[in-house]
Design a protein around this motif. Sequence first.
Motif, PDB file in Angstrom:
ATOM      1  N   ARG A   1      -7.452   7.216   0.775  1.00  0.00           N
ATOM      2  CA  ARG A   1      -8.058   8.329  -0.302  1.00  0.00           C
ATOM      3  C   ARG A   1      -9.126   8.969   0.707  1.00  0.00           C
ATOM      4  O   ARG A   1      -8.363   9.873   0.445  1.00  0.00           O
ATOM      5  CB  ARG A   1      -9.571   7.488  -0.486  1.00  0.00           C
ATOM      6  CG  ARG A   1     -10.309   8.267  -1.396  1.00  0.00           C
ATOM      7  CD  ARG A   1     -11.637   7.368  -1.838  1.00  0.00           C
ATOM      8  NE  ARG A   1     -11.837   7.968  -3.000  1.00  0.00           N
ATOM      9  CZ  ARG A   1     -13.179   7.518  -3.695  1.00  0.00           C
ATOM     10  NH1 ARG A   1     -13.429   5.549  -4.033  1.00  0.00           N
ATOM     11  NH2 ARG A   1     -13.514   7.907  -4.168  1.00  0.00           N
TER      12      ARG A   1
ATOM     13  N   THR B   1      -7.704  -0.137   3.850  1.00  0.00           N
ATOM     14  CA  THR B   1      -6.220   0.763   3.544  1.00  0.00           C
ATOM     15  C   THR B   1      -6.568   1.385   2.704  1.00  0.00           C
ATOM     16  O   THR B   1      -6.006   2.389   2.513  1.00  0.00           O
ATOM     17  CB  THR B   1      -5.410  -0.009   3.542  1.00  0.00           C
ATOM     18  OG1 THR B   1      -5.754  -1.125   4.432  1.00  0.00           O
ATOM     19  CG2 THR B   1      -4.140   0.203   3.257  1.00  0.00           C
ATOM     20  N   ARG B   2      -7.370   0.771   1.468  1.00  0.00           N
ATOM     21  CA  ARG B   2      -7.456   1.942   0.677  1.00  0.00           C
ATOM     22  C   ARG B   2      -8.271   2.990   0.374  1.00  0.00           C
ATOM     23  O   ARG B   2      -8.303   4.423   0.216  1.00  0.00           O
ATOM     24  CB  ARG B   2      -8.499   0.866  -0.532  1.00  0.00           C
ATOM     25  CG  ARG B   2      -7.295   0.561  -1.119  1.00  0.00           C
ATOM     26  CD  ARG B   2      -8.640  -0.185  -2.746  1.00  0.00           C
ATOM     27  NE  ARG B   2      -7.755  -1.403  -3.522  1.00  0.00           N
ATOM     28  CZ  ARG B   2      -7.825  -1.707  -4.729  1.00  0.00           C
ATOM     29  NH1 ARG B   2      -9.417  -1.704  -4.967  1.00  0.00           N
ATOM     30  NH2 ARG B   2      -7.503  -3.024  -5.444  1.00  0.00           N
TER      31      ARG B   2
ATOM     32  N   TYR C   1       0.661   5.131   0.520  1.00  0.00           N
ATOM     33  CA  TYR C   1       0.010   6.590   1.288  1.00  0.00           C
ATOM     34  C   TYR C   1       0.545   7.594   1.003  1.00  0.00           C
ATOM     35  O   TYR C   1       1.997   7.673   0.503  1.00  0.00           O
ATOM     36  CB  TYR C   1       0.994   6.468   3.073  1.00  0.00           C
ATOM     37  CG  TYR C   1      -0.324   4.804   3.654  1.00  0.00           C
ATOM     38  CD1 TYR C   1      -0.995   4.793   4.132  1.00  0.00           C
ATOM     39  CD2 TYR C   1       0.736   3.097   3.493  1.00  0.00           C
ATOM     40  CE1 TYR C   1      -1.300   3.472   5.029  1.00  0.00           C
ATOM     41  CE2 TYR C   1       0.650   2.008   4.075  1.00  0.00           C
ATOM     42  CZ  TYR C   1      -0.768   2.527   4.820  1.00  0.00           C
ATOM     43  OH  TYR C   1      -1.124   1.062   4.924  1.00  0.00           O
TER      44      TYR C   1
ATOM     45  N   HIS D   1       0.109  -1.335  -4.638  1.00  0.00           N
ATOM     46  CA  HIS D   1      -1.116  -2.312  -5.204  1.00  0.00           C
ATOM     47  C   HIS D   1      -2.162  -1.800  -6.677  1.00  0.00           C
ATOM     48  O   HIS D   1      -1.910  -2.291  -7.683  1.00  0.00           O
ATOM     49  CB  HIS D   1      -2.002  -2.114  -4.270  1.00  0.00           C
ATOM     50  CG  HIS D   1      -1.757  -2.934  -3.187  1.00  0.00           C
ATOM     51  ND1 HIS D   1      -1.383  -4.406  -2.822  1.00  0.00           N
ATOM     52  CD2 HIS D   1      -1.890  -2.924  -1.555  1.00  0.00           C
ATOM     53  CE1 HIS D   1      -1.369  -4.787  -1.522  1.00  0.00           C
ATOM     54  NE2 HIS D   1      -1.306  -4.276  -0.961  1.00  0.00           N
ATOM     55  N   ARG D   2      -2.133  -0.351  -6.694  1.00  0.00           N
ATOM     56  CA  ARG D   2      -2.409   0.291  -7.799  1.00  0.00           C
ATOM     57  C   ARG D   2      -2.072   1.903  -7.563  1.00  0.00           C
ATOM     58  O   ARG D   2      -1.658   2.140  -6.760  1.00  0.00           O
ATOM     59  CB  ARG D   2      -3.783   0.379  -7.793  1.00  0.00           C
ATOM     60  CG  ARG D   2      -4.235   0.576  -6.567  1.00  0.00           C
ATOM     61  CD  ARG D   2      -6.154   0.519  -6.457  1.00  0.00           C
ATOM     62  NE  ARG D   2      -7.420   0.882  -6.033  1.00  0.00           N
ATOM     63  CZ  ARG D   2      -7.773   1.194  -6.386  1.00  0.00           C
ATOM     64  NH1 ARG D   2      -9.255   0.549  -7.098  1.00  0.00           N
ATOM     65  NH2 ARG D   2      -9.043   2.033  -5.412  1.00  0.00           N
TER      66      ARG D   2
ATOM     67  N   HIS E   1      -8.238   9.641  -7.292  1.00  0.00           N
ATOM     68  CA  HIS E   1     -10.027   8.752  -6.487  1.00  0.00           C
ATOM     69  C   HIS E   1     -10.116   9.713  -5.390  1.00  0.00           C
ATOM     70  O   HIS E   1     -10.997  10.816  -5.226  1.00  0.00           O
ATOM     71  CB  HIS E   1     -10.381   7.602  -5.990  1.00  0.00           C
ATOM     72  CG  HIS E   1     -10.462   7.026  -6.996  1.00  0.00           C
ATOM     73  ND1 HIS E   1     -11.416   7.340  -8.089  1.00  0.00           N
ATOM     74  CD2 HIS E   1      -9.617   5.253  -6.602  1.00  0.00           C
ATOM     75  CE1 HIS E   1     -11.477   5.687  -8.771  1.00  0.00           C
ATOM     76  NE2 HIS E   1     -10.723   4.801  -7.974  1.00  0.00           N
TER      77      HIS E   1
ATOM     78  N   ALA F   1       0.947  -0.897   0.142  1.00  0.00           N
ATOM     79  CA  ALA F   1      -0.417  -0.028  -0.051  1.00  0.00           C
ATOM     80  C   ALA F   1       0.800   0.943   0.154  1.00  0.00           C
ATOM     81  O   ALA F   1       1.860   1.371   1.017  1.00  0.00           O
ATOM     82  CB  ALA F   1      -1.356   0.059   1.257  1.00  0.00           C
TER      83      ALA F   1
ATOM     84  N   GLN G   1      -1.913   6.124  -3.237  1.00  0.00           N
ATOM     85  CA  GLN G   1      -2.251   5.837  -4.263  1.00  0.00           C
ATOM     86  C   GLN G   1      -3.813   5.378  -5.261  1.00  0.00           C
ATOM     87  O   GLN G   1      -4.425   5.164  -5.960  1.00  0.00           O
ATOM     88  CB  GLN G   1      -1.873   3.904  -4.064  1.00  0.00           C
ATOM     89  CG  GLN G   1      -3.007   3.367  -2.665  1.00  0.00           C
ATOM     90  CD  GLN G   1      -2.984   1.626  -2.878  1.00  0.00           C
ATOM     91  OE1 GLN G   1      -1.586   0.965  -2.105  1.00  0.00           O
ATOM     92  NE2 GLN G   1      -4.153   1.164  -2.403  1.00  0.00           N
ATOM     93  N   GLU G   2      -4.049   6.083  -3.773  1.00  0.00           N
ATOM     94  CA  GLU G   2      -5.586   6.396  -4.100  1.00  0.00           C
ATOM     95  C   GLU G   2      -5.298   7.664  -5.208  1.00  0.00           C
ATOM     96  O   GLU G   2      -6.913   9.005  -5.108  1.00  0.00           O
ATOM     97  CB  GLU G   2      -6.519   6.119  -3.579  1.00  0.00           C
ATOM     98  CG  GLU G   2      -6.130   4.946  -2.997  1.00  0.00           C
ATOM     99  CD  GLU G   2      -6.722   3.947  -3.425  1.00  0.00           C
ATOM    100  OE1 GLU G   2      -7.603   3.549  -4.481  1.00  0.00           O
ATOM    101  OE2 GLU G   2      -5.865   2.928  -3.808  1.00  0.00           O
TER     102      GLU G   2
ATOM    103  N   ASP H   1      -4.193  -7.274   0.367  1.00  0.00           N
ATOM    104  CA  ASP H   1      -4.703  -5.206  -0.199  1.00  0.00           C
ATOM    105  C   ASP H   1      -5.511  -5.780   1.009  1.00  0.00           C
ATOM    106  O   ASP H   1      -6.956  -5.564   1.060  1.00  0.00           O
ATOM    107  CB  ASP H   1      -4.843  -5.033  -1.086  1.00  0.00           C
ATOM    108  CG  ASP H   1      -5.465  -4.146  -1.923  1.00  0.00           C
ATOM    109  OD1 ASP H   1      -5.837  -3.683  -0.716  1.00  0.00           O
ATOM    110  OD2 ASP H   1      -5.580  -3.863  -2.978  1.00  0.00           O
TER     111      ASP H   1
END
Length: 828
Positions: A318, A313-314, A73, A365-366, A626, A71, A622-623, A309
């Motif tokens: 975000r 956490t996502r 951050y 992760h993305r 969004h 992840a 990573q987010e 994942d």
Amino acid sequence: MTDTLQGPHTHPDLHDLLDRMTLEEQVSLLAGADFWRTAAVPRLNIPQLKVSDGPAGVRGGGPLVGGVKTAAYPVGIALGSSWNVDLLHEIGASLAREALDKGAGVLLAPTINVLRSALNGRNFENYAEDPVLTGRLAVAYVHGLQQNGVAATPKHFAGNESEYQRGTISSDIPERALRELYLRPFEMVVREADPWAIMTAYNRLDGVYCSEHPWLLQTVLREEWGFTGLVMSDWGGTHSAAESTRAGLDLEMPGPARARADLLQEAQRDPATAAAVRERAHAVLRLIERTGTFTHPRDVSDAAERDTDHPGTRALIRRAGAESMVLLKNTGLLPLAPGRTVAVIGPNASAAQIMGGGSAQMNAHRAVSPLDGLRESGHATRVSTAVGCDNDKYLPVPQVPVRITYRAQEGGAETARDERSQAEVMWFQYPQGVDPRAFHATLTLTVHAPHDGTYDFSLASAGHSRLQLNGDTLVDNWEAWTPGATYFGFGSDEVRGQRHLNAGPHELVVTFSPNDFQNGIAGFNAVRVGFRPEPAEDSVRQAAALAAQADYAVVCVGTNGDWETEGVDRWGLDLPGRQNELVQAVLNANPHTVVLLQTGGPVTMPWLARAPAVLQAWFPGQEAGHAIADVLYGHADPGGRLPQTFPATLKDDPTHPLTPDVQYPGENGHVEYREGLYTGYRHVDRHGVTPLYPFGHGLSYTTFEVSNAQLSAPTLTAGESVTVHVQVKNTGTRAGSTVVQLYVHDRESRLERPHKELKAFAKIHLDPGQIGSVTLPVGMRDLAYHDPAAHAWVAEAGDFDLLIGQSSADLPLTVHLTLDTPWSEPTR
């Protein structure tokens, strides 16, 4: 002596364990076993302890690029922008779980050097220009991490406020500035959060390497502050064996031992060194104990790392990303109305800039880009896009499989094979049979040319490299290889070439071999291939034309991890390439344009007067896309406030005179902190300059009024503390947040002091029309300055003004406090 002291799941007596260890075994603990692990002592069931890079994610034991997914951050300056200690605690706790997934008991984080200059290459990793803001956030982060069983490692201790010649330069800092600015966050985190480890800086402090500085490591850290944890070097930052051991450095990293290769022989000859070895070994054992590794040994192999994942956490990343974004300007354009068309323009539109460079990199992760985020939000009827211009420092790395063949020497028999997922390879581990200092590698990859045309190619490498296409050499970085700015200063600069290609696939072959350039980290080798179509000359015009056809334009400009990175300072304050031209062109084409900035620090904004909205999004993890869409459409309030002053021009930065000198970046091996206490907003106050945006600035989608500041007592006696209660009202029509900031002004003092200094702050979230309150504490240290002659913190009896508001330039409330008796606290 028995061969085993305890079983694998018992809680040992560390002093008894030390008594049973041979001197050789004690010495073995004082340098890493490899790049990420401490040494084990199997005879006594002393396990290995794994460490991992942070602070904005947990990479594990893999390379800086590729490796096991994890992840990502928001970066440090983004979290600093949140001014939210609860959020930092939550992120620390979440990172602990990520570390345990990677088998790591130690996270090399947080980075808490104070932002002295606008050009520090690691601006993005640090929290703020102010020591109290930095310290409060760091305390919360460390608590969150360690309460969940993972050791924090605040870094870099101390005086690492730029990257120029960081491995050797001496930071010459006046003692008051050192104590009040640069040591203060470390002091706060040691006294209030008890970190289990600390990492020393590469640089020297007043001529002595930080990793062997007795005053820094023993007098200040252990004796004055009461530090009980382990002190480790930065990677390759140990310079002696017995001297660093006696000075207080517990652990040389990485391993095997380099600087401490002869420590055993020195300890056998010198009883004082042998006694220091025992003390240092105790610190290593205690860290193993504190992380629970004696009772619950972890599988520290890289093969055991998990890429889980985690649910939630996502959402945390975000939310944290949105709370870190600073709305610098808004004339009513934001939030955007749904059901309209949007053109997303710029080099950072479809490229997700989620992190900075250097050791802070990880395989996320993305990576959600602004374009992705706006499209997936579903709020626009149509989302179009154009690049407009590039902001590349180095050519983009092809994200294609790379096959690697190893030989002991060119033309020799094949010894091993490997495969990587992209065309940048950093070798931290090697296939069996490959000597890190003597091998020949052939890397083969296929790139796709989308159309007939001219294409740019490049190589940068820590080692010799050559790039060929169809047997012809495109880029030669072999015979003329010289050290440059890549790979922490261990690699070359980028070398470029150009070819015309027909549309379709093309096979590239790179040959690589280590060189003789010694860098303090044994066997560090790397190569990076770059590939890009040559930009069209009219690309800015095409992007502006596309923007003109949309209801809204979001122009995504800034930098990336090549510009904002460890090992080299920032390029300047102007946006790289043609980005300012692009912003002007889009503003001319569409008056409903949002400028979305993603940088790791301040930049100039020559188009600011014409821009109706400017949002600083930093590198939010990573987010990213969004979180950006959440703020642009008003689903989240822009919760950030600037943690660093944005100067209008570089000459307004306190460390940057018109010509480079010993103040910055340094000369003849020294950088002098001539500005003393006067950095950031302190410099603004003293010299009357007008910043582009002041420290603490940030807008909400609503408005707030602070009023009715009440002091718990108007007079204070030495040793006591007071509180200030402040009423806050949301006077707008939307829910939102603000940060109430309290600065102390000493009306009269024997030594010169800054006009004001941040001493307390509180973030508050309120619904429309809601009234709330915050409580801000003020104690003796908040009123004190450091007196070098007295070797003490001193608060003189007299009158103080407590200035309260929502930024360093917006302080409408003042309450008066009188200290009726003088107070002091000796430092030794």
